[in-house]
Each structure stands twice: as structure tokens, then as C-alpha cells.
Enzyme design. Structure first.
Site, PDB file in Angstrom:
ATOM      1  N   PHE A 247      60.466  33.701  72.404  1.00 25.50           N
ATOM      2  CA  PHE A 247      61.992  32.864  72.444  1.00 25.50           C
ATOM      3  C   PHE A 247      61.589  31.391  73.078  1.00 25.50           C
ATOM      4  CE2 PHE A 247      64.482  36.514  71.690  1.00 25.50           C
ATOM      5  CZ  PHE A 247      65.416  36.013  70.540  1.00 25.50           C
TER       6      PHE A 247
ATOM      7  N   VAL B  19      63.715  28.959  74.544  1.00 31.70           N
ATOM      8  CA  VAL B  19      65.451  27.915  74.378  1.00 31.70           C
ATOM      9  C   VAL B  19      65.064  26.956  75.841  1.00 31.70           C
ATOM     10  CG1 VAL B  19      67.565  28.824  73.904  1.00 31.70           C
ATOM     11  CG2 VAL B  19      65.759  30.195  73.056  1.00 31.70           C
ATOM     12  N   GLY B  20      65.751  25.725  75.677  1.00 33.16           N
ATOM     13  CA  GLY B  20      66.767  25.230  76.637  1.00 33.16           C
ATOM     14  C   GLY B  20      64.815  24.632  77.249  1.00 33.16           C
TER      15      GLY B  20
ATOM     16  N   TYR C 186      62.308  25.951  78.940  1.00 32.27           N
ATOM     17  CA  TYR C 186      60.804  27.098  78.973  1.00 32.27           C
ATOM     18  C   TYR C 186      59.907  26.499  77.335  1.00 32.27           C
ATOM     19  CZ  TYR C 186      62.480  30.942  81.093  1.00 32.27           C
ATOM     20  OH  TYR C 186      63.492  31.568  82.900  1.00 32.27           O
TER      21      TYR C 186
ATOM     22  N   ASP D 169      57.308  36.924  76.265  1.00 29.55           N
ATOM     23  CA  ASP D 169      57.760  35.789  77.449  1.00 29.55           C
ATOM     24  C   ASP D 169      57.245  35.321  76.844  1.00 29.55           C
ATOM     25  OD1 ASP D 169      60.250  37.430  78.086  1.00 29.55           O
ATOM     26  OD2 ASP D 169      60.186  37.562  80.427  1.00 29.55           O
ATOM     27  N   ILE D 170      57.861  33.721  76.957  1.00 28.00           N
ATOM     28  CA  ILE D 170      56.570  32.390  76.816  1.00 28.00           C
ATOM     29  C   ILE D 170      56.428  32.411  77.750  1.00 28.00           C
ATOM     30  CG2 ILE D 170      58.880  30.912  76.983  1.00 28.00           C
ATOM     31  CD1 ILE D 170      55.824  31.348  73.881  1.00 28.00           C
TER      32      ILE D 170
ATOM     33  N   HIS E  21      55.052  48.041  83.836  1.00 32.19           N
ATOM     34  CA  HIS E  21      55.726  46.811  85.156  1.00 32.19           C
ATOM     35  C   HIS E  21      54.551  46.641  86.955  1.00 32.19           C
ATOM     36  CE1 HIS E  21      57.935  44.116  88.170  1.00 32.19           C
ATOM     37  NE2 HIS E  21      58.853  44.116  87.405  1.00 32.19           N
TER      38      HIS E  21
ATOM     39  N   GLU F 186      66.509  44.539  80.173  1.00 37.52           N
ATOM     40  CA  GLU F 186      64.832  45.340  80.245  1.00 37.52           C
ATOM     41  C   GLU F 186      65.622  47.222  81.020  1.00 37.52           C
ATOM     42  OE1 GLU F 186      61.097  43.504  82.616  1.00 37.52           O
ATOM     43  OE2 GLU F 186      62.729  44.850  84.718  1.00 37.52           O
TER      44      GLU F 186
HETATM   45  N1  UDP Z   1      64.545  31.959  77.875  1.00 39.54           N
HETATM   46  C1  UDP Z   1      64.142  31.608  77.508  1.00 39.54           C
HETATM   47  N2  UDP Z   1      64.952  29.931  77.311  1.00 39.54           N
HETATM   48  C2  UDP Z   1      65.506  30.200  78.564  1.00 39.54           C
HETATM   49  C3  UDP Z   1      65.840  32.080  79.372  1.00 39.54           C
HETATM   50  C4  UDP Z   1      64.026  32.902  78.707  1.00 39.54           C
HETATM   51  O1  UDP Z   1      63.401  30.721  76.282  1.00 39.54           O
HETATM   52  O2  UDP Z   1      66.823  29.689  79.234  1.00 39.54           O
HETATM   53  C5  UDP Z   1      62.876  33.374  76.931  1.00 39.54           C
HETATM   54  C6  UDP Z   1      61.901  32.796  77.162  1.00 39.54           C
HETATM   55  O3  UDP Z   1      60.822  33.208  76.433  1.00 39.54           O
HETATM   56  C7  UDP Z   1      61.703  33.617  78.116  1.00 39.54           C
HETATM   57  C8  UDP Z   1      61.512  35.041  78.034  1.00 39.54           C
HETATM   58  O4  UDP Z   1      63.374  34.532  77.409  1.00 39.54           O
HETATM   59  O5  UDP Z   1      60.164  34.274  78.676  1.00 39.54           O
HETATM   60  C9  UDP Z   1      62.459  35.730  79.145  1.00 39.54           C
HETATM   61  O6  UDP Z   1      63.147  35.019  80.354  1.00 39.54           O
HETATM   62  P1  UDP Z   1      63.246  34.594  82.009  1.00 39.54           P
HETATM   63  O7  UDP Z   1      61.515  34.922  81.989  1.00 39.54           O
HETATM   64  O8  UDP Z   1      63.775  34.533  82.797  1.00 39.54           O
HETATM   65  O9  UDP Z   1      63.639  36.637  82.443  1.00 39.54           O
HETATM   66  P2  UDP Z   1      62.424  37.337  83.304  1.00 39.54           P
HETATM   67  O10 UDP Z   1      61.071  37.179  82.729  1.00 39.54           O
HETATM   68  O11 UDP Z   1      62.484  36.511  84.917  1.00 39.54           O
HETATM   69  O12 UDP Z   1      63.288  38.690  83.151  1.00 39.54           O
END
Ligand code: UDP
Length: 350
Positions: free
Chosen positions: A111, A113-114, A116, A202-203, A224, A294
């Protein structure tokens, strides 16, 4: 046989030469073992994370890394007999050779989005270098901003990119609850049988070393890095009994990260469908879980144990708590920033 007289508080004792040598040897072993345990690791080269952040690790070396144990623990199997994957193990080398001949088509879905969007280009170009090199790969990018991929990232032969539009929703928590539902819909409507294996990532990560065919399996989850080797009672499973992600005290072998998971498309579809249902059920009942998506992933993986478990080499960041691994392969830039103190965060523009 020559004897030595040792003066002890309880009176003199006679000791043979052989016994003396044996005692000296045991003493040497004890000292050697204790020194080995205490040794802090020294990292010779600059860490890839700091290359990724556009900096050299330089002054950071001592404060973050030195508290970890010298020799990484690398168990090769889970208690239920699934493979636990370390990239340079003999088994992984064998699996790479085995699959390399078969021509596998794999999807990598993320994903964007925004805000990221700033991570997408670095992620894709690192995947071009290190993710299943030489294999057919389709990147599925679910985004509200297709322009972040202009101009297009240069891709190798047999590699392509599919951009899938998703509507922007204010607030990242909303996306965290929608990701499983969107994954389910995307597999059903777009991916179908296009690929054999599909991995969700995650991106805000970067591949920093090869990730090859050793990661292919029916249902694949990643350990993890900060909870690998930790006692079961430190795992942040959902403890709210009303939640459908609830995990009882006697359940759970490992704690898995949502930064990377995957497997056969059919398996991932089943995972996404079940997790979506649990999420919707909790939302309908007004239940909020601590670990968001998660938590549901971990609940699912307790009921359906993964057939292939990736070691923390495949989800890593440099923090005092992260397990020491032989080769970090996929590094979370987002979590790396979280691990820095306020001053370092400013320094690295996190
Ligand atoms: N993501 C995104 N926009 C956002 C929040 C999350 O695209 O505003 C996507 C993105 O790929 C990111 C993933 O969701 O890597 C996981 O989000 P985040 O890194 O915030 O989660 P965490 O790893 O902290 O659990």
C-alpha cells in the site's frame, strides 16, 4: 606418579599431575566461555539502514548495537517441523537452486497511501536488485496517488508493475483496518491466477541483501525481530477477551510481524478473508484491538500455523532490542526511525 600438596582451609589435599592439568584446563574453559558471552559485537562496515537514510552510521555505532550477544542463534526448524529460514543456510542455497530452474511468478503487494508515497521509489529499486532476482515478479501497488510513480521506475526483464487505485481515507488507523479487506478484494478482482505466490510488504522498507526462492512456501510468516527469542509472556498478543483476535495465555509459539507475510495466492486469499471477517466483526461490536491488523494476523497464524517461517533477517531494523542476525535482508526504515532517540530522529529527518 608425582603428587602435589594443595593447602585448603579444610586441610592439605594431595593432587596428581593429571588432575592438576585437568583442573587448569577446566579453569581455562570457564574463563574463555565467560569472556565470549560478554563480548560485544563490532560491526565493521556502515549499516545499510544508514545508507538508506542517506547517512553514514558513524557516531551511532556504539550506542545502539553493542548491547547484543556475539553469536546469533539460528534454529533451523519450528517446534511443529516447519522450516525456519536463514538466507545463507545450506537448505536455503539448495532451495534457491531448486526453484531457479522452475520459473516461478511471484507478486509483491504494498500500500502506498498519503505521505508513504515518499518510500515507493526506494522500495521498488531495492526490490529490483534483491527480491527474487532473475524471476518473474509483478509489483502490485495500491495507491491513492499514481503520480508518485512518475516517471516510472526502471524494471528488469520479466518484471512489471500494476498500479491499483484505492480511495484515500483520512487517518492511518482507518487504513490499518481496511488493508486486509482491500487485499481480499484485490486478490479476487485483479490478481486471481496471475501469480503463483503473493507477498504483502510494508512500503517503508528497503531490501538490503538478496531475498530469493528460499522464502517461497504455502503459508509464510516472518518473526518479529524484537520479539525473536523472547519469552512468550512478552508477546503483545491481543488480551481483550471480547475481541476476535484474543489469544489465551497458553496459545502462541511466536510473534509474527505484519511487515512481510505471504505464500500461495490461494492461502493468502484465505488469510485475508478470515482476517477481514474478524476485523468487521470486532468493528460491529465496537471492539478496538491494540495491535490493529497485526493482532488478527497473529490470531490467524495460531489457528493456521505457517508452513515456512522467515527469520528476522527478513524483517529487521537496528535497535537495542532487535535480535542480532547474520545478514539483515529487509530493513524497516519506519521502525528504524522509531528506534532512534529524539535528537537522532531530527538528525536523520525521520
Ligand atoms: N500505509 C500507507 N499510508 C499510511 C499508513 C500506512 O500507505 O498513511 C501503508 C504502508 O505500506 C506502510 C504500511 O501501510 O508501510 C504499514 O503502516 P505503518 O508503517 O504505519 O505500520 P507499522 O509498520 O508501524 O505497523
Amino acid at each position: 606418579m608425582s603428587l602435589f600438596l594443595l593447602k585448603m582451609p579444610a586441610g592439605p589435599i594431595r593432587v596428581s599431575r593429571v588432575q592438576m592439568v585437568l583442573y587448569a584446563f577446566l579453569l581455562f574453559l570457564l574463563i574463555y566461555f565467560l569472556r565470549g558471552r560478554k563480548a560485544a559485537i563490532g560491526v565493521q562496515s556502515s549499516h545499510p539502514v544508514f545508507h538508506a537514510l542517506g547517512k553514514d552510521r558513524g557516531k551511532l555505532t556504539t550506542s545502539v548495537v553493542n548491547v547484543k550477544a556475539a553469536v546469533p542463534q539460528t534454529p533451523m526448524e519450528t517446534p511443529w517441523g516447519a522450516q525456519l529460514v536463514w538466507g545463507d543456510s545450506r537448505k536455503s542455497v539448495h532451495r534457491r537452486a531448486q526453484f531457479a530452474r522452475q520459473g516461478i511468478h511471484t507478486g509483491l503487494l504494498a500500500f502506498v497511501v498519503g505521505t508513504y508515497a515518499k518510500f515507493v521509489r526506494r522500495f521498488l529499486s531495492s526490490a529490483e536488485t534483491y527480491f527474487l532476482p532473475g524471476q518473474m515478479v509483478t509489483y502490485y501497488v495500491l495507491t491513492d496517488n499514481a503520480r508518485s510513480l512518475e516517471p516510472p521506475v526502471e524494471l528488469g526483464p520479466n518484471r512489471r508493475l500494476k498500479v491499483i487505485s484505492v480511495a484515500e481515507l483520512p487517518g492511518w488507523e482507518k487504513l490499518a483496518y481496511r488493508r486486509m479487506i482491500l487485499l481480499e478484494e484485490t486478490i479476487k478482482d485483479t490478481i486471481g491466477n496471475e501469480v503463483e505466490y503473493l507477498y504483502c510488504v510494508d512500503i517503508d522498507q528497503e531490501f538490503v541483501a538478496p531475498v530469493g526462492e528460499e522464502i517461497l512456501g504455502d503459508l509464510v510468516a516472518t518473526l518479529h525481530p524484537e520479539l525473536f527469542g523472547m519469552p512468550r509472556n512478552s508477546f503483545p498478543f491481543e488480551i481483550e477477551k471480547d475481541s476476535s483476535a484474543f489469544v489465551a495465555e497458553n496459545e502462541g509459539d511466536f510473534y509474527y510481524t505484519s511487515e512481510l507475510y505471504g505464500g500461495l495466492v490461494s492461502e493468502l486469499y484465505r488469510l485475508a478473508r478470515v482476517c477481514s471477517m474478524l476485523i468487521l466483526q470486532d468493528q460491529a461490536n465496537g471492539v478496538l484491538v491494540k495491535g490493529l491488523e497485526e493482532s488478527y494476523l497473529n490470531r490467524y497464524l495460531i489457528n493456521h500455523r505457517p508452513t515456512c517461517v522467515l527469520s528476522p533477517e527478513y524483517s529487521w531494523w537496528d535497535s537495542a532490542l532487535a535480535a542480532d542476525v547474520p545478514v539483515p535482508r529487509l530493513v524497516s526504515l519506519g521502525r528504524q526511525c522509531e528506534a532512534l532517540d529524539t535528537q537522532k530522529k531530527e538528525e536523520f529527518k525521520c
